[in-house]
Write an enzyme that holds these catalytic residues in place. Structure first.
Site, PDB file in Angstrom:
ATOM      1  N   ARG A  47       0.814  -1.220   0.000  1.00 48.28           N
ATOM      2  CA  ARG A  47       0.000   0.000   0.000  1.00 48.28           C
ATOM      3  C   ARG A  47       0.844   1.265   0.000  1.00 48.28           C
ATOM      4  O   ARG A  47       0.313   2.373   0.096  1.00 48.28           O
ATOM      5  CB  ARG A  47      -0.965  -0.006   1.179  1.00 48.28           C
ATOM      6  N   ASP A  73       4.582  -5.090  -4.770  1.00 48.00           N
ATOM      7  CA  ASP A  73       3.970  -6.397  -4.506  1.00 48.00           C
ATOM      8  C   ASP A  73       5.029  -7.452  -4.838  1.00 48.00           C
ATOM      9  O   ASP A  73       5.634  -7.387  -5.917  1.00 48.00           O
ATOM     10  CB  ASP A  73       2.732  -6.543  -5.426  1.00 48.00           C
ATOM     11  N   VAL A  74       5.235  -8.400  -3.938  1.00 44.02           N
ATOM     12  CA  VAL A  74       6.293  -9.392  -4.181  1.00 44.02           C
ATOM     13  C   VAL A  74       6.011 -10.280  -5.394  1.00 44.02           C
ATOM     14  O   VAL A  74       6.913 -10.950  -5.895  1.00 44.02           O
ATOM     15  CB  VAL A  74       6.563 -10.291  -2.950  1.00 44.02           C
ATOM     16  N   TYR A 165      -1.473 -23.443   1.787  1.00 37.83           N
ATOM     17  CA  TYR A 165      -0.531 -22.654   2.595  1.00 37.83           C
ATOM     18  C   TYR A 165       0.639 -23.547   3.025  1.00 37.83           C
ATOM     19  O   TYR A 165       1.813 -23.168   2.892  1.00 37.83           O
ATOM     20  CB  TYR A 165      -1.277 -22.100   3.808  1.00 37.83           C
ATOM     21  N   ILE A 198       1.483 -17.146  16.171  1.00 34.72           N
ATOM     22  CA  ILE A 198       1.954 -15.840  16.633  1.00 34.72           C
ATOM     23  C   ILE A 198       0.790 -14.857  16.514  1.00 34.72           C
ATOM     24  O   ILE A 198       0.088 -14.844  15.491  1.00 34.72           O
ATOM     25  CB  ILE A 198       3.131 -15.324  15.747  1.00 34.72           C
TER      26      ILE A 198
HETATM   27  P1  NAD Z   1       0.863  -9.800   8.654  1.00 30.80           P
HETATM   28  O1  NAD Z   1      -0.401  -9.875   7.903  1.00 30.80           O
HETATM   29  O2  NAD Z   1       0.967  -8.836   9.782  1.00 30.80           O
HETATM   30  O3  NAD Z   1       2.104  -9.579   7.693  1.00 30.80           O
HETATM   31  C1  NAD Z   1       2.128 -10.006   6.382  1.00 30.80           C
HETATM   32  C2  NAD Z   1       2.658  -8.864   5.565  1.00 30.80           C
HETATM   33  O4  NAD Z   1       2.855  -9.297   4.217  1.00 30.80           O
HETATM   34  C3  NAD Z   1       1.701  -7.678   5.519  1.00 30.80           C
HETATM   35  O5  NAD Z   1       2.442  -6.491   5.729  1.00 30.80           O
HETATM   36  C4  NAD Z   1       1.156  -7.728   4.113  1.00 30.80           C
HETATM   37  O6  NAD Z   1       0.768  -6.465   3.617  1.00 30.80           O
HETATM   38  C5  NAD Z   1       2.361  -8.276   3.374  1.00 30.80           C
HETATM   39  N1  NAD Z   1       2.027  -8.849   2.084  1.00 30.80           N
HETATM   40  C6  NAD Z   1       1.079  -9.774   1.822  1.00 30.80           C
HETATM   41  N2  NAD Z   1       1.049 -10.019   0.503  1.00 30.80           N
HETATM   42  C7  NAD Z   1       1.998  -9.232  -0.059  1.00 30.80           C
HETATM   43  C8  NAD Z   1       2.441  -9.038  -1.380  1.00 30.80           C
HETATM   44  N3  NAD Z   1       1.892  -9.690  -2.392  1.00 30.80           N
HETATM   45  N4  NAD Z   1       3.465  -8.166  -1.599  1.00 30.80           N
HETATM   46  C9  NAD Z   1       4.013  -7.469  -0.585  1.00 30.80           C
HETATM   47  N5  NAD Z   1       3.619  -7.615   0.696  1.00 30.80           N
HETATM   48  C10 NAD Z   1       2.612  -8.480   0.940  1.00 30.80           C
HETATM   49  O7  NAD Z   1       1.120 -11.284   9.184  1.00 30.80           O
HETATM   50  P2  NAD Z   1       2.354 -11.979   9.890  1.00 30.80           P
HETATM   51  O8  NAD Z   1       1.755 -13.000  10.761  1.00 30.80           O
HETATM   52  O9  NAD Z   1       3.301 -10.990  10.431  1.00 30.80           O
HETATM   53  O10 NAD Z   1       3.011 -12.755   8.658  1.00 30.80           O
HETATM   54  C11 NAD Z   1       4.372 -12.640   8.307  1.00 30.80           C
HETATM   55  C12 NAD Z   1       4.853 -13.979   7.769  1.00 30.80           C
HETATM   56  O11 NAD Z   1       4.839 -14.934   8.837  1.00 30.80           O
HETATM   57  C13 NAD Z   1       3.988 -14.566   6.662  1.00 30.80           C
HETATM   58  O12 NAD Z   1       4.823 -15.119   5.664  1.00 30.80           O
HETATM   59  C14 NAD Z   1       3.201 -15.659   7.373  1.00 30.80           C
HETATM   60  O13 NAD Z   1       2.821 -16.682   6.500  1.00 30.80           O
HETATM   61  C15 NAD Z   1       4.221 -16.117   8.389  1.00 30.80           C
HETATM   62  N6  NAD Z   1       3.672 -16.842   9.530  1.00 30.80           N
HETATM   63  C16 NAD Z   1       2.846 -16.221  10.429  1.00 30.80           C
HETATM   64  C17 NAD Z   1       2.385 -16.961  11.504  1.00 30.80           C
HETATM   65  C18 NAD Z   1       1.468 -16.374  12.545  1.00 30.80           C
HETATM   66  O14 NAD Z   1       0.980 -17.117  13.418  1.00 30.80           O
HETATM   67  N7  NAD Z   1       1.216 -15.062  12.525  1.00 30.80           N
HETATM   68  C19 NAD Z   1       2.733 -18.306  11.671  1.00 30.80           C
HETATM   69  C20 NAD Z   1       3.576 -18.884  10.754  1.00 30.80           C
HETATM   70  C21 NAD Z   1       4.043 -18.147   9.686  1.00 30.80           C
END
Ligand code: NAD
Length: 265
Positions: A47, A73-74, A165, A198
């Protein structure tokens, strides 16, 4: 034994790091750790640079230099290439590339829609590979670069509603092993961190609407609590440090013991 001073468990100061998904949750915590170490921090956000209240609040509370926010965007390879071009032109000393961006749609395998399947693959697998491939030429110019992907305990442990996932996250573990072999001779280490449950924006609604599952996650952990973004940032920071130079190709679970076993027997 060389008798030399042990390598630091913190990333070196005055280098640069790129964190995708670095404006919220785990990515934000990671970005702020590097900012506290005087690294030049670049975060990629879909964003752009507005409405980042959480980031701005934490930067101000901790008196940190605000990370540079880059819109992108990745899954958009051209945009990543343009950003890498800008960093190269500016002579940014990129050392660490942290792929945190991720997305999750929790649905039964028989119901998950095709566009959700493709989005998870695009962001969690293609996006991580593109991030590493596009920024590697910059980082590999250094003798000690670090590539770290945020995987998931679902890479190691099957749970319902998360077939795609889990596949993308397990794919990341395979990817980092192969990249560790390819880029090790350049001095790089390539690892993944696999968080457990988390509390972040990605999981908050799910945890709030299913409090019994939040309780179950606590019960199934060995340490009796959910994880925090700081737990994950600790592991990422360590993997980026000179002290972790002999760790590569690994998926390190930071899950309070969710994948270590259970007490049912
Ligand atoms: P979050 O939603 O706070 O963070 C994810 C971030 O990725 C956000 O800032 C989002 O805008 C960004 N994002 C998503 N798609 C995108 C794209 N196409 N291009 C650029 N940015 C993009 O959630 P989080 O929990 O902090 O997740 C971070 C990582 O940790 C993720 O890869 C998630 O799969 C992994 N993860 C999270 C948990 C959990 O319990 N929260 C557990 C295991 C793994």
């Amino acid at each position: 034994m060389t008798g030399s001073i042990p390598a630091s468990p913190l990333p070196p100061a005055n280098d640069a790091v790129l964190v995708t998904g670095g404006t919220s949750g785990i990515g934000l915590a990671v970005a702020l750790r590097f900012a506290a170490q005087s690294s030049a921090v670049f975060v990629l956000s879909r964003r752009g640079d507005s409405g980042l209240d959480d980031l701005d609040r934490q930067v101000s509370e901790r008196g940190l230099t605000r990370p540079t926010v880059l819109q992108g965007d990745v899954a958009d390879r051209d945009r990543l290439l343009a950003i890498a071009g800008e960093l190269a032109r500016d002579g940014v000393p990129l050392r660490s590339v942290i792929a945190c961006a991720g997305t999750n749609v929790r649905q039964p395998a028989l119901e998950v829609a095709d566009d959700a399947v493709r989005r998870m693959i695009d962001v969690n697998l293609y996006g991580v590979f593109q991030t590493f491939q596009v920024f590697a030429p910059l980082a590999l110019a250094r003798p000690d670069s670090r590539f770290i992907a945020i995987s998931s305990f679902n890479a190691l442990h099957g749970t319902k509603l998360r077939a795609v996932y889990s596949a993308t996250k397990a794919g990341v573990s395979g990817m980092i092993r192969a990249l560790a072999v390819e880029w090790g001779p350049e001095g790089a280490t390539v690892n993944a961190v696999a968080p457990g449950v988390i509390d972040t924006p990605l999981t908050r609604t799910y945890l709030e609407t299913h409090p019994e599952r939040a309780d179950a996650a606590v019960d199934h952990s060995s340490v009796g609590r959910l994880g925090t973004v700081e737990d994950v940032a600790d592991a990422v920071t360590y993997l980026a440090s000179p002290g972790a130079s002999f760790i590569t190709g690994q998926t390190i679970a930071v899950d309070g013991g969710l994948t270590s076993g259970s007490s049912w027997w």
